[in-house]
Scaffold this motif. Structure first.
Motif, PDB file in Angstrom:
ATOM      1  N   GLN A  42     -22.328 -24.290  38.709  1.00  7.38           N
ATOM      2  CA  GLN A  42     -21.683 -23.365  39.637  1.00  7.38           C
ATOM      3  C   GLN A  42     -20.701 -22.460  38.913  1.00  7.38           C
ATOM      4  O   GLN A  42     -20.579 -21.274  39.224  1.00  7.38           O
ATOM      5  CB  GLN A  42     -20.960 -24.156  40.730  1.00  7.38           C
ATOM      6  CG  GLN A  42     -20.279 -23.283  41.775  1.00  7.38           C
ATOM      7  CD  GLN A  42     -19.507 -24.109  42.801  1.00  7.38           C
ATOM      8  OE1 GLN A  42     -19.541 -25.332  42.776  1.00  7.38           O
ATOM      9  NE2 GLN A  42     -18.825 -23.440  43.694  1.00  7.38           N
ATOM     10  N   SER A  43     -19.988 -23.004  37.919  1.00  7.59           N
ATOM     11  CA  SER A  43     -19.032 -22.183  37.192  1.00  7.59           C
ATOM     12  C   SER A  43     -19.746 -21.066  36.440  1.00  7.59           C
ATOM     13  O   SER A  43     -19.262 -19.928  36.387  1.00  7.59           O
ATOM     14  CB  SER A  43     -18.227 -23.050  36.220  1.00  7.59           C
ATOM     15  OG  SER A  43     -19.033 -23.552  35.167  1.00  7.59           O
ATOM     16  N   LEU A  44     -20.893 -21.368  35.844  1.00  8.88           N
ATOM     17  CA  LEU A  44     -21.657 -20.334  35.145  1.00  8.88           C
ATOM     18  C   LEU A  44     -22.184 -19.287  36.133  1.00  8.88           C
ATOM     19  O   LEU A  44     -22.191 -18.089  35.846  1.00  8.88           O
ATOM     20  CB  LEU A  44     -22.827 -20.966  34.394  1.00  8.88           C
ATOM     21  CG  LEU A  44     -22.484 -22.078  33.388  1.00  8.88           C
ATOM     22  CD1 LEU A  44     -23.750 -22.563  32.691  1.00  8.88           C
ATOM     23  CD2 LEU A  44     -21.472 -21.605  32.375  1.00  8.88           C
ATOM     24  N   GLY A  45     -22.607 -19.748  37.312  1.00  6.47           N
ATOM     25  CA  GLY A  45     -23.097 -18.817  38.320  1.00  6.47           C
ATOM     26  C   GLY A  45     -22.008 -17.894  38.819  1.00  6.47           C
ATOM     27  O   GLY A  45     -22.252 -16.695  39.046  1.00  6.47           O
ATOM     28  N   THR A  46     -20.803 -18.418  38.985  1.00  4.85           N
ATOM     29  CA  THR A  46     -19.700 -17.577  39.443  1.00  4.85           C
ATOM     30  C   THR A  46     -19.373 -16.504  38.413  1.00  4.85           C
ATOM     31  O   THR A  46     -19.170 -15.332  38.757  1.00  4.85           O
ATOM     32  CB  THR A  46     -18.458 -18.436  39.721  1.00  4.85           C
ATOM     33  OG1 THR A  46     -18.761 -19.379  40.743  1.00  4.85           O
ATOM     34  CG2 THR A  46     -17.287 -17.562  40.170  1.00  4.85           C
ATOM     35  N   GLY A  47     -19.306 -16.892  37.150  1.00  5.74           N
ATOM     36  CA  GLY A  47     -19.033 -15.909  36.113  1.00  5.74           C
ATOM     37  C   GLY A  47     -20.101 -14.828  36.058  1.00  5.74           C
ATOM     38  O   GLY A  47     -19.795 -13.634  35.923  1.00  5.74           O
ATOM     39  N   THR A  48     -21.360 -15.220  36.165  1.00 10.70           N
ATOM     40  CA  THR A  48     -22.455 -14.251  36.139  1.00 10.70           C
ATOM     41  C   THR A  48     -22.384 -13.324  37.336  1.00 10.70           C
ATOM     42  O   THR A  48     -22.567 -12.100  37.219  1.00 10.70           O
ATOM     43  CB  THR A  48     -23.808 -14.989  36.120  1.00 10.70           C
ATOM     44  OG1 THR A  48     -23.837 -15.906  35.018  1.00 10.70           O
ATOM     45  CG2 THR A  48     -24.956 -14.004  35.974  1.00 10.70           C
ATOM     46  N   ARG A  49     -22.115 -13.883  38.519  1.00 11.35           N
ATOM     47  CA  ARG A  49     -22.032 -13.063  39.734  1.00 11.35           C
ATOM     48  C   ARG A  49     -20.894 -12.062  39.644  1.00 11.35           C
ATOM     49  O   ARG A  49     -21.041 -10.892  39.996  1.00 11.35           O
ATOM     50  CB  ARG A  49     -21.849 -13.964  40.959  1.00 11.35           C
ATOM     51  CG  ARG A  49     -21.835 -13.199  42.294  1.00 11.35           C
ATOM     52  CD  ARG A  49     -21.572 -14.114  43.463  1.00 11.35           C
ATOM     53  NE  ARG A  49     -22.666 -15.051  43.689  1.00 11.35           N
ATOM     54  CZ  ARG A  49     -22.601 -16.349  43.473  1.00 11.35           C
ATOM     55  NH1 ARG A  49     -21.480 -16.902  42.997  1.00 11.35           N
ATOM     56  NH2 ARG A  49     -23.630 -17.134  43.711  1.00 11.35           N
ATOM     57  N   MET A  50     -19.733 -12.503  39.150  1.00 15.86           N
ATOM     58  CA  MET A  50     -18.595 -11.589  39.055  1.00 15.86           C
ATOM     59  C   MET A  50     -18.811 -10.535  37.973  1.00 15.86           C
ATOM     60  O   MET A  50     -18.347  -9.398  38.090  1.00 15.86           O
ATOM     61  CB  MET A  50     -17.309 -12.372  38.778  1.00 15.86           C
ATOM     62  CG  MET A  50     -16.858 -13.259  39.939  1.00 15.86           C
ATOM     63  SD  MET A  50     -16.594 -12.361  41.484  1.00 15.86           S
ATOM     64  CE  MET A  50     -18.046 -12.871  42.419  1.00 15.86           C
ATOM     65  N   GLY A  51     -19.515 -10.904  36.897  1.00 15.89           N
ATOM     66  CA  GLY A  51     -19.862  -9.902  35.901  1.00 15.89           C
ATOM     67  C   GLY A  51     -20.778  -8.839  36.479  1.00 15.89           C
ATOM     68  O   GLY A  51     -20.603  -7.636  36.232  1.00 15.89           O
ATOM     69  N   LEU A  52     -21.755  -9.255  37.257  1.00  8.71           N
ATOM     70  CA  LEU A  52     -22.637  -8.304  37.935  1.00  8.71           C
ATOM     71  C   LEU A  52     -21.867  -7.451  38.928  1.00  8.71           C
ATOM     72  O   LEU A  52     -22.120  -6.249  39.064  1.00  8.71           O
ATOM     73  CB  LEU A  52     -23.765  -9.060  38.646  1.00  8.71           C
ATOM     74  CG  LEU A  52     -24.948  -9.483  37.775  1.00  8.71           C
ATOM     75  CD1 LEU A  52     -25.821 -10.477  38.522  1.00  8.71           C
ATOM     76  CD2 LEU A  52     -25.774  -8.270  37.367  1.00  8.71           C
TER      77      LEU A  52
END
Length: 405
Positions: free
Chosen positions: A123-133
């Motif tokens: 989930q932490s990796l997904g949050t970072g990816t989503r916020m980068g997008l």
């Protein structure tokens, strides 16, 4: 990023949602929050019924956050990889499998806690990816508004999730609620997969452990970013620890208290993100951080449920203090690593929520839930007051960085 007090708020939420990519990220995020809220409430209720332990109940509701720090320390640089859409879709698939596994009847509690840790890591990796997008698909002037809308939606879906979870628990087993959560997670995955394009977030080095550590070292070497991260993580996490005791404090009205908190957070984010300029947000940030914890001191007196719900509602408006702090952090972050830095910020905040839940649960074992809530809130206030000078210096650096040269 708007930098002076006279800067008007950017175009409204409708304008943001006309951007199909933002709309896809938004819908996927909304459904994910709904699924997480339902599954967290179901698991917390299940653990409370089986163990009657405030500590284990609190940890079960926020246990996934303990593993987010592992993602931040190891592989968070994937958030700035060349194929963030593919990464986000893959991570959403992992989340779907994890939530579906919770629906297996008779699964031991140890296995359920193990699943929480695995899901927290990804989930932490997904949050970072989503916020980068997110930083790629909306203009800089609309970033705070976009985060505000997502925070508002998170609060709104949490209200619906806790209320719905309380109703569903009367008619369905926890396993049935987990199945509904898995369906919502799958719909969120479909929303992202069908709307978001691939973006290059301008990474110059291959993502991995070394790149993650290099960027994190640079992040924590900056005193302004350290001060902002401290205030994004610790006071927030301790107050979430207070909320993690609601089921133990008053099982019959826990849904009401959790919904009141989500409603207050929604109102705070709507007001601060939509109606205030960047300068106004900065000026009110300290007062909001005080508001976040102070009303919880009332729980030491065991107030009536209407009073406690009102206190939780008012306090939760203070969560909007994250918006100006996040803006300032983004202003101090180089473009190529924004995804990783935002992922670290989110992972640290979630990890402190887990730590806050554990600390509050441990305190409640000896003090009782009401007294523990007040004590943890008092610690949150102390951290906010003591760290204020460092945050003021960080604000000055952020404002200076935003000024045109």
């Amino acid at each position: 990023m708007p930098s002076d007090d006279s800067t008007p708020a950017p175009a409204g939420y409708r304008a943001l949602l006309r951007n199909s990519e933002f709309a896809g990220l938004y819908v996927g995020f909304t459904l994910t929050v709904a699924a997480t809220t339902l599954s967290g409430f179901a698991l917390g209720t299940l653990v409370n019924d089986r163990t009657h332990s405030p500590f284990l109940t609190a940890v079960s509701m926020y246990g996934a956050t303990f593993a987010t720090v592992l993602g931040a320390l190891t592989l968070m640089s994937v958030a700035d990889g060349k194929r963030p859409r593919r990464t986000l879709v893959a991570l959403q698939c992992v989340a779907l499998v994890g939530v579906a596994a919770q629906a297996v009847p008779g699964l031991p509690l140890a296995a359920r806690f193990g699943l929480l840790l695995v899901l927290g890591f990804f989930q932490s990796l997904g949050t970072g990816t989503r916020m980068g997008l997110l930083a790629e698909v909306v203009p800089a002037s609309g970033y705070a508004l976009a985060r505000s809308l997502m925070n508002i939606t998170s609060g709104g879906m949490a209200i619906l999730g806790y209320a719905t979870g309380a109703v569903l628990q009367r008619y369905l087993s926890p396993q049935g609620v987990f199945v509904i959560s898995a369906v919502l997670t799958g719909l969120g995955l479909a929303a992202v997969a069908t709307t978001v394009r691939e973006h290059s977030i301008r990474l110059t080095r291959r993502p991995g452990l070394r790149q993650t550590w290099t960027t994190n070292a640079a992040l924590f070497a900056h005193p302004g970013r350290r001060a902002l991260l401290l205030n994004l993580w610790v006071p927030n996490g301790l107050v979430v620890g207070c909320e993690a005791l609601f089921i133990s404090y008053d099982p019959g009205h826990a849904g009401t208290l959790l919904a009141a908190g989500s409603a207050g957070m929604l109102l705070g984010d709507l007001t601060v993100g939509r109606l205030l300029t960047a300068g106004e947000r900065r000026r009110h940030a300290f007062a909001l951080r005080l508001l976040l914890a102070a009303p919880f001191l009332l729980f030491a007196t065991d107030p009536p449920v209407l009073v406690s719900a009102a206190a939780v509602f008012v306090a939760s408006a203070g969560f909007a203090a994250t918006l100006p702090l996040q803006e300032q952090l983004l202003g101090l972050t180089p473009d190529p690593v924004r995804g990783q830095v935002q992922g670290v910020e989110s992972a640290g905040r979630m990890t402190w929520q887990g730590l806050g839940a554990a600390l509050a649960g441990a305190a409640a074992q000896g003090l009782g839930p009401g007294t523990a809530i007040a004590a943890i809130a008092a610690v949150s206030l102390v951290v906010t007051v003591v760290s204020r000078p460092a945050v003021v210096r960080a604000e000055a650096i952020a404002v200076s960085a935003d000024r045109p040269r």
